[in-house]
Every structure is written in C-alpha cells, then in structure tokens.
Enzyme design. Structure first.
Site, PDB file in Angstrom:
ATOM      1  N   GLU A 164      -0.761  -3.363  12.049  1.00  0.00           N
ATOM      2  CA  GLU A 164      -0.062  -3.049  10.786  1.00  0.00           C
ATOM      3  C   GLU A 164       1.397  -3.504  10.923  1.00  0.00           C
ATOM      4  O   GLU A 164       1.983  -4.037   9.982  1.00  0.00           O
ATOM      5  CB  GLU A 164      -0.125  -1.540  10.538  1.00  0.00           C
ATOM      6  CG  GLU A 164       0.370  -1.138   9.183  1.00  0.00           C
ATOM      7  CD  GLU A 164       0.206   0.359   8.937  1.00  0.00           C
ATOM      8  OE1 GLU A 164      -0.619   0.739   8.106  1.00  0.00           O
ATOM      9  OE2 GLU A 164       0.912   1.160   9.593  1.00  0.00           O
ATOM     10  N   HIS A 212       0.845  -1.195   0.000  1.00  0.00           N
ATOM     11  CA  HIS A 212       0.000   0.000   0.000  1.00  0.00           C
ATOM     12  C   HIS A 212       0.887   1.255   0.000  1.00  0.00           C
ATOM     13  O   HIS A 212       2.108   1.178   0.131  1.00  0.00           O
ATOM     14  CB  HIS A 212      -0.978   0.032   1.188  1.00  0.00           C
ATOM     15  CG  HIS A 212      -0.417   0.479   2.502  1.00  0.00           C
ATOM     16  ND1 HIS A 212      -1.169   1.120   3.456  1.00  0.00           N
ATOM     17  CD2 HIS A 212       0.840   0.369   3.014  1.00  0.00           C
ATOM     18  CE1 HIS A 212      -0.417   1.363   4.513  1.00  0.00           C
ATOM     19  NE2 HIS A 212       0.795   0.951   4.283  1.00  0.00           N
ATOM     20  N   ASP A 226      -5.360 -10.523   0.600  1.00  0.00           N
ATOM     21  CA  ASP A 226      -4.014 -11.103   0.737  1.00  0.00           C
ATOM     22  C   ASP A 226      -3.234 -11.062  -0.578  1.00  0.00           C
ATOM     23  O   ASP A 226      -3.743 -11.427  -1.633  1.00  0.00           O
ATOM     24  CB  ASP A 226      -4.141 -12.558   1.200  1.00  0.00           C
ATOM     25  CG  ASP A 226      -2.785 -13.141   1.551  1.00  0.00           C
ATOM     26  OD1 ASP A 226      -1.936 -12.409   2.091  1.00  0.00           O
ATOM     27  OD2 ASP A 226      -2.572 -14.340   1.283  1.00  0.00           O
ATOM     28  N   HIS A 227      -1.969 -10.655  -0.468  1.00  0.00           N
ATOM     29  CA  HIS A 227      -1.072 -10.581  -1.622  1.00  0.00           C
ATOM     30  C   HIS A 227      -1.614  -9.636  -2.692  1.00  0.00           C
ATOM     31  O   HIS A 227      -1.416  -9.860  -3.893  1.00  0.00           O
ATOM     32  CB  HIS A 227      -0.781 -11.980  -2.185  1.00  0.00           C
ATOM     33  CG  HIS A 227       0.283 -12.691  -1.382  1.00  0.00           C
ATOM     34  ND1 HIS A 227       0.041 -13.140  -0.116  1.00  0.00           N
ATOM     35  CD2 HIS A 227       1.579 -13.000  -1.661  1.00  0.00           C
ATOM     36  CE1 HIS A 227       1.147 -13.706   0.349  1.00  0.00           C
ATOM     37  NE2 HIS A 227       2.082 -13.629  -0.559  1.00  0.00           N
ATOM     38  N   CYS A 249       5.845   6.649   4.122  1.00  0.00           N
ATOM     39  CA  CYS A 249       4.631   5.883   3.777  1.00  0.00           C
ATOM     40  C   CYS A 249       4.025   6.368   2.471  1.00  0.00           C
ATOM     41  O   CYS A 249       3.117   5.734   1.929  1.00  0.00           O
ATOM     42  CB  CYS A 249       3.580   6.003   4.880  1.00  0.00           C
ATOM     43  SG  CYS A 249       4.138   5.355   6.453  1.00  0.00           S
ATOM     44  N   HIS A 274       5.002   0.319  -0.359  1.00  0.00           N
ATOM     45  CA  HIS A 274       5.735  -0.554   0.559  1.00  0.00           C
ATOM     46  C   HIS A 274       4.702  -1.576   1.022  1.00  0.00           C
ATOM     47  O   HIS A 274       3.651  -1.705   0.389  1.00  0.00           O
ATOM     48  CB  HIS A 274       6.341   0.276   1.703  1.00  0.00           C
ATOM     49  CG  HIS A 274       5.339   0.930   2.565  1.00  0.00           C
ATOM     50  ND1 HIS A 274       4.664   2.084   2.186  1.00  0.00           N
ATOM     51  CD2 HIS A 274       4.819   0.604   3.782  1.00  0.00           C
ATOM     52  CE1 HIS A 274       3.811   2.436   3.126  1.00  0.00           C
ATOM     53  NE2 HIS A 274       3.876   1.546   4.106  1.00  0.00           N
ATOM     54  N   HIS A 321       3.097  -4.610   4.253  1.00  0.00           N
ATOM     55  CA  HIS A 321       3.006  -5.092   5.638  1.00  0.00           C
ATOM     56  C   HIS A 321       2.420  -6.498   5.692  1.00  0.00           C
ATOM     57  O   HIS A 321       1.649  -6.901   4.822  1.00  0.00           O
ATOM     58  CB  HIS A 321       2.096  -4.164   6.465  1.00  0.00           C
ATOM     59  CG  HIS A 321       2.606  -2.775   6.618  1.00  0.00           C
ATOM     60  ND1 HIS A 321       3.753  -2.486   7.322  1.00  0.00           N
ATOM     61  CD2 HIS A 321       2.156  -1.581   6.151  1.00  0.00           C
ATOM     62  CE1 HIS A 321       3.970  -1.189   7.283  1.00  0.00           C
ATOM     63  NE2 HIS A 321       3.025  -0.611   6.572  1.00  0.00           N
TER      64      HIS A 321
END
Lengths: 134, 134, 134, 134, 134, 134
Positions: free
Chosen positions: D123, D13, D78-79, D32, D38, D40
């Site tokens: 996060e 994100h 996810d992913h 950010c 980047h 998480h």
C-alpha cells in the site's frame, strides 16, 4: 534463522526450443527469441537456513557465502552469453526458471548440507523466480 | 493473511567474541571487528500473520504495530551503539542474526499470541536475515 | 556528458563540537551526539563531467573511476569510525556535508583536471547532500 | 518453482465501517477515514507456484500472467476510487487486507488450478500484506 | 553545498479544467479525470543550497528542515483529497507540476532567504517533476 | 519546471573498437569486450524543461512524452542486440555514453523545440550517465 546475500551479474541470452520450428519459437517466446540475443542485469538472492553458531553469532559467515556465490555463479556467468558461453545452457533454454535451477544446483554442491538453501532471481524488476530444490 | 511493517534504525556496532584472542577475532570477523566500531542503517520488516477482523478489515492496525515496534525496538536502538548502549548485547555478539533474535523476542512479548510473528532485518542492501522464532 | 558511479561504505560516527558544552552539543545535535557513536550505510555517487573519448566511447572508464573511489575513499572509510579512525575528521565534525567536502577533495586530487567533479552522498534514504567544490 | 510478476495501480480509497458512528470510525481509522478520500500507488506482486514445463522452460509464461493480472485487476482498479468505482468494495472496507483477498479471488479464478497462488500487496513502502488464500 | 530531505504523503486527486467540457476533459486527462478521484503515494525531495555553518558543520539542520516540510506540506496534505481538502487547489488543477509550484511557494516562505531552494516530486516511480522557482 | 519520465529496455551489447587489435580491445574493455555479448536492463529517465501550460497544468502531457519515448527509443531498442540490430551502433561503440547521445538525438527530433531536453541512463544500478546535448 535464514541468512540472505544479494549479488548481481549481467548476461546476454535468448529463449529458443531447438525442437520447434522458427515460427513456433517466435510465437511462444516473442521478442525473447531474438536471434541476436538480448540481455539482463540479474539480481540473485541466496538464502541459507540453519542454526546460529553460538561462537560466531553467524548462521554462515556472509563473506564465505559471498565467496561461494562469486566463485561458482556470478564470476562464471557475469558478462557472458548464457546460451553460448555457459555450458549448462548448451541444451537447456535459459529462462529465469532454468537459470534458477542451474544456480541452485551449483550452490547446493558447495553449501554445507546442514543448511537448507533457496534462491530468488530477478530477471527484471518485474519478473522474479524463487526455487528451493523442490 | 500476513501484514508487514517497515521501520528503520541506525546503529554503531562491532563483532567480537571475548572468549577468543584478538588475533582470532580479527581473523574471523575481519573489518567488522574494528575496535572503534562501524555502523549501519538497519531496515526492519515486521510480519504478523493472523485472521482479518471483519469489523475493521485489519489483521492488526498498522498504527498499533508501528507503535509497538517504535516503543520496543527502533526508539531504544536508534542512534545507539549496540555493544555499549543496548543491554541485550552486553554478553551477545551483535551479528544480524543475534539482533534479529533479540528483536523477535521483544516483539513477541508485545504482539498478541493469536498472531504468528516473523521479521526480516537488512543490515545492508546485500546482507539480510529472517527469523520466525524457530 | 556526465558519468556517475555508485559505491557504498559503512561507518560509525558522532556529531560534536568540542568548543561547545556537553549541554549545547546535546541540544543542537540531539541523538546524533551520542557519546558511544551510531552509524550509517553511506551511498556515494561520484559524477565526472567531460567529453566522450572517440576511441573508447567513454568519458572516463567506469573501472578506473571505481578503482579511484575505492582506493581513496571507500576502502579507507569502510567499517571505520569516522571520528577516531579517519584523520580528516580529527578536527572536523563528520556531518554529511563535511564528509562530502572531504571526499570531494580526495577525489578531485585523483581525477584528471579536464573533468568537472560532483558528488552525491546519502547518509540515509532520507538525508542526502550534493557537492561540486563551490 | 515460484514465478513472480510485479504490476502497479493507483487508487483513491477511504476506510469506514458503516455500522459504526462517525466518531468511532474516526477513532479507529484516523486520517484513513477522511470523508473525501486519499490514495495510494499500490504495487502488486503475483506469485504462481508449479512445475517447469520442459518444452518452454517456463512455469507459466510471464506474458500470459501479466495479461491476466492487467485484465482482471490492474486495468479495472487503476485510477479508480475503490469505494465508489469498484463493485467488490461496495460493502467491503478497502483495507490492504481486504483488497488482497479480492485480488487473490479474481486471480485464482483465472490461473490454472495446478498452480498455487499467493500475492503481496504494497500500500506504501512501509505497509505490506501477503495472502495465499488461507 | 546542497542538502536534500525526503518525505512522503498520500493523497487523492483528479485532473480537471472547469473551463472545458466534460468531453474535452476526458480526452485530455484520460483516466486521471475520473470523477471519483484516484490517488498516489507522493515522494517529495526538498533541496536547500547554501554554505556550511562552520560551527555545526550543517548547511541547515535536517531536523529543522524536516519540521518545516512536515508542518507546512506533508501534514496538511497527507491523507487528504487535494481538490477538495487543500484550499490551494480550489482553483488550480493538481497536476504534479502545479503541486510542485504550491509546495515550493510554501517552503520558500519558511526557508531562510540565504538558501536557494529546489524540489523534486515523484507522483509515481515513473512520473517526476523538479522545480526551483523559475 | 522539469518533467521526468522513467522507461526501461533490455539489450545485449559488447564494447569493441574495430580499429584496434583484439588484444587492445580486451585490455581496454575487459569482460565488456566478450565476443558473444552480454546484456543489461537499461533504465532511461527523460527530462523535459519548459513552462507550465495554464490550461492543462502540464509542462508536457506525460502520456505524450511516454508515447514518444516508446515509439522512438524503447520499442526499437528493447530485446535487441545493440551492435547487430540497431543501425545507429553499426559504426558506434555502444557504451552508455554513446547510447545516451543516440537516444538524446532521437528524442530531440521529436520533442517540441521550446523544451530543453536532458536524459539519464542507468546501465546498471552502479553505472549511470547524463546528457543534455552539450
């Protein structure tokens, strides 16, 4: 001010409703219904909520709280089969929820009534319950 | 919406009530009364409760929260002796409960009043306190 | 087959080389040199490497290993000031490395010689040492 | 009685407010805001609050809760790149706070209305949010 | 004596072999191949193996080790897209294994040659790699 | 380059040597000998050591490794009674050491021979074993 104490115990158990057929038990409880039991490392957090005693700086001495938890919960439960060895579950299905109710009642009887009491019980790292008596 | 930030600090301390005899202090505080101090890796969770700012999508920028915690709590406390080096404990027994009250008051003075504030402080992995100012 | 046992203890300490000036100590050891001590929750993993006993299925009974660790390390160290209360550090700087050497020597003297011994010591969640006697 | 379930998902994100200049975005969101994203490992705890069903001993079957979370949140997230791949964030900055609101709304639509719902979203190990719909 | 230091960084990445068809990439790398990237909170343990300096009691000052890791690895990697922002992965697929090789080479160039070096890299809590240069 | 994968399973078991008297079993195995079983949340780390495939950047695809572990270990073991439900322990005491040998042998048969194999098994957060086939 809330004070929490973490203790652990390791048990065998199985989930089963004797009023149901074997088939329905298997359908609802799945692998947790296994006849020969399975088991968990339970992690119990006990939280006591009250005022700080100005003389000690404690809400409740963690050593006293630990001794209550060990005497009334973790020692009688640890390395036991909840269904067979712990009388509270003779007629009560030992789901995490019901274990939490049983533990809360045992602790409530021992912890002075000026303190509010709640518990958190980890059955696994992914399945958790919380109970405060309501 | 609550936002939490985890920070750590490492201190020496001892528990002692100067109004009591040495004997009574040893009886009540046990090994925590050791004259020469012992110590802990404290873990502090700071929780701020408020509305999301629609422009940033933040309740409170975690970086700003982190900077407040570091400036007012973890930097002045870290690698210190709470009893000897931190003036707040000159006349206050540094139990986890009292440390939590001191930290909460320091943070409350810095965090904007539209946010509710609560903290969780781990003294060890087994001993935890929570405080929200009440 | 290696068997590991995790135990914890909480101490005060400071890092200092008495052969150096105060200035050099402060420069090298930074905030760890604080005159009034700071402290940590140490986590000790003790690893014993040997053959499985076919009668017990154990390399070494974890209860026996736990008792050795508690008698010789965690009970004498816990809630102590390593510099002042533990004679091993009277003339030895209590860095994590030196603490590991002291612990390893104490355990080596108690654990049967047919087992290899190594330890891992966490000073914080970020600082760790491992030692196997070499 | 509250029942919690822990699930995880991994996303890319970036934080950005398209109504602001690049400069202001960089100033407010810092690293950010990185143009190329980047990411998480998010950890989601979902908490359901209700009465224990006396027939099952469950508040809500953890398997059913897990299936709801996976179908409506962790599998679609996810992913993925939250900004580019998840339509909910097309016009919404994917801060932890906003992700929590989106997840809570998705789960609220699926979890029976007799249960109260709250979530906790990590996060990182240091940045956490909690949301209960208010 | 081995000394370990834990640091973290958060990145976006995707797995892709440009010599393969899109179809083969999707088949081999699955959801990790997502065009728009996903991300992780990486946890890096750096282990340095050497003799204790009798003057300091350190193998290597953890502060110096931390500064090397931050300058050469975590600061340039953190909040970046490994594929797009970190030149080392311009022609190298950023699997955990390849990230570990890149990190090890960067650290090996900075850590004095009398120390052996190994690293452990967590991509998630379930996926881990270890590398010691061989 | 070593690649590790973490998986979990939950079992009941008891420790007992049928060649011994009940009395001796109770003396040696203590509460672990409880007739009605107790149980654990086991955590299994599987480590594969080999060269990086230059085409994939993997030593071994974590998905393939996960599928092998689940098919041959965690699915057949999970929510079972090791003594009664898992044939490998019909005549083998299910200590953590013996469970590790059984798991290692099952995995060794499935993991390509060019890779070295070792495992770490947590019975509790405090009791751990490691085995590499020697």
């Amino acid at each position: 001010m809330k004070v929490g104490r973490r203790e652990t115990f390791n048990c065998a158990h199985r989930l089963n409703n004797p009023a149901w057929s074997e088939e329905k038990n298997r359908e609802v409880f799945g692998k947790c219904n296994n006849n020969n039991y399975h088991g968990h490392n339970y992690v119990l957090e006990t939280w006591v909520d009250g005022a700080i005693d100005p003389e000690t700086g404690y809400v409740m001495d963690a050593k006293i709280l630990k001794d209550i938890i060990r005497e009334h919960v973790t020692t009688p439960f640890d390395h036991r089969n909840l269904n067979l060895d712990v009388p509270d579950f003779k007629n009560l299905n030992p789901t995490a929820e019901n274990i939490a109710v049983v533990i809360w009642n045992k602790l409530r009887a021992e912890i002075p009534s000026e303190f509010k009491l709640s518990i958190r019980l980890y059955e696994t790292e992914n399945n958790i319950v919380e109970y405060d008596g309501q």
